[in-house]
Design a protein around this motif. Structure first.
Motif, short mmCIF file in Angstrom:
data_model
loop_
_atom_site.label_atom_id
_atom_site.label_comp_id
_atom_site.label_asym_id
_atom_site.label_seq_id
_atom_site.Cartn_x
_atom_site.Cartn_y
_atom_site.Cartn_z
N UNK A 122 0.84 -1.18 0.00
CA UNK A 122 0.00 0.00 0.00
C UNK A 122 0.88 1.24 0.00
N UNK A 123 0.93 1.98 -1.12
CA UNK A 123 1.73 3.20 -1.13
C UNK A 123 1.29 4.15 -0.03
N UNK A 124 2.22 4.52 0.84
CA UNK A 124 1.91 5.42 1.95
C UNK A 124 3.18 6.15 2.36
N UNK A 125 3.03 7.43 2.64
CA UNK A 125 4.17 8.23 3.09
C UNK A 125 3.65 9.30 4.04
N UNK A 126 4.45 9.61 5.04
CA UNK A 126 4.05 10.63 6.01
C UNK A 126 5.23 11.52 6.35
N UNK A 127 4.94 12.78 6.60
CA UNK A 127 5.92 13.71 7.11
C UNK A 127 5.50 14.10 8.52
N UNK A 128 6.45 14.08 9.45
CA UNK A 128 6.17 14.38 10.85
C UNK A 128 7.11 15.49 11.30
N UNK A 129 6.54 16.56 11.81
CA UNK A 129 7.34 17.67 12.36
C UNK A 129 7.02 17.79 13.84
N UNK A 130 8.04 17.69 14.66
CA UNK A 130 7.89 17.76 16.11
C UNK A 130 8.50 19.06 16.60
#
Length: 270
Positions: free
Chosen positions: A129-137
């Motif tokens: 399943x193509x999936x990508x996430x960007x996380x900024x903390x």
């Protein structure tokens, strides 16, 4: 050309010292009292957990009701709900090839926060399943905040699981400290790459306000702003979150609905 390689091996804390630093110690239990908004998975705490297990003890963490653990749990929960599995790998830059670990993500963000720097990371899913996430903390005066953008790709003939959004909204609002969430649907490449030409913009599908956001606005005001969208309450009635549908992802008028809601919530629509 030769180079000297120096390997630094950190000295592990003495098990007896770790146990002695707990708030309460018995033959069967280790108790840690934590009166802060965020319970970080520090090296001390993870080593204490291992030491407790090795000595046949249970570790008990005693916290106020609002305390939250481990960065990345909200992203992992959303990923699990929408794809059936957690993220596969993460990194601070490409190539993204480090096995997914909330503990390592938390340790990195904690280290950078000490220097006043935010942390940006990217996570990807398995090939199914193509999936990508960007996380900024970032660290703010209120504590630690995570800003997450998660994108999933669906091919022709595959259904988008919009029916899972209300349940996901409730899980994030009641168990993961959700502030706000907007979900969108757009026509684009299923592999999540972006070509060098125009693509249709995304269309809002739903809006979720977490319990803190609703409490800050006031429940009556928040419900009034969303009154035309039949908002559903999430979690305990004494301190609920709100979730509402804006459309099915095919009607551009959803942008106008979202604009009107934003004006009402910000006071501009009065």
């Amino acid at each position: 050309m030769t180079r000297d390689i120096i390997v630094l091996t950190p000295r592990m804390p003495n098990p007896e010292t770790l146990l002695a630093e707990s708030d309460l110690l018995t033959d069967r239990s280790v108790v840690v009292l934590h009166d802060r908004p965020i319970l970080a998975a520090t090296t001390w705490l993870t080593e204490l957990l291992r030491t407790a297990a090795r000595t046949g003890r249970h570790l008990y963490l005693v916290t106020p009701p609002g305390t939250r653990l481990l960065l990345g749990d909200a992203l992992e929960a959303a990923w699990q709900t929408l794809t059936g599995e957690p993220p596969a790998e993460w990194s601070t830059a490409e190539p993204v090839n480090v096995p997914w670990s909330r503990r390592q993500l938390t340790d990195l963000a904690r280290t950078r926060a000490r220097g006043g720097s935010p942390t940006w990371t990217v996570a990807v899913g398995a090939s199914g399943r193509p999936a990508i996430a960007a996380v900024r903390v970032v660290r703010t005066r209120h504590g630690v905040e995570e800003h997450i953008t998660l994108a999933l790709g669906y091919g022709a003939g595959q259904s988008v699981p919009l029916d899972l959004l209300p349940g996901l909204a409730e899980e994030l609002a009641t168990g993961h400290g959700l502030a706000t969430m907007i979900t969108e649907l757009r026509t684009a490449r299923a592999d999540l790459t972006t070509p060098a030409h125009f693509e249709p913009p995304p269309i809002p599908v739903s809006l979720t306000l977490g319990p803190d956001a609703v409490a800050d606005l006031g429940l009556a005001r928040a419900r009034s702003a969303l009154s035309g969208l039949a908002p559903a309450e999430l979690g305990p009635a004494a301190r609920p979150g709100l979730h509402c549908a804006l459309g099915d992802g095919t009607d551009p008028a959803a942008w106008q609905r979202l604009k009107l809601v934003n004006e009402q919530l910000s006071g501009k629509g009065r």
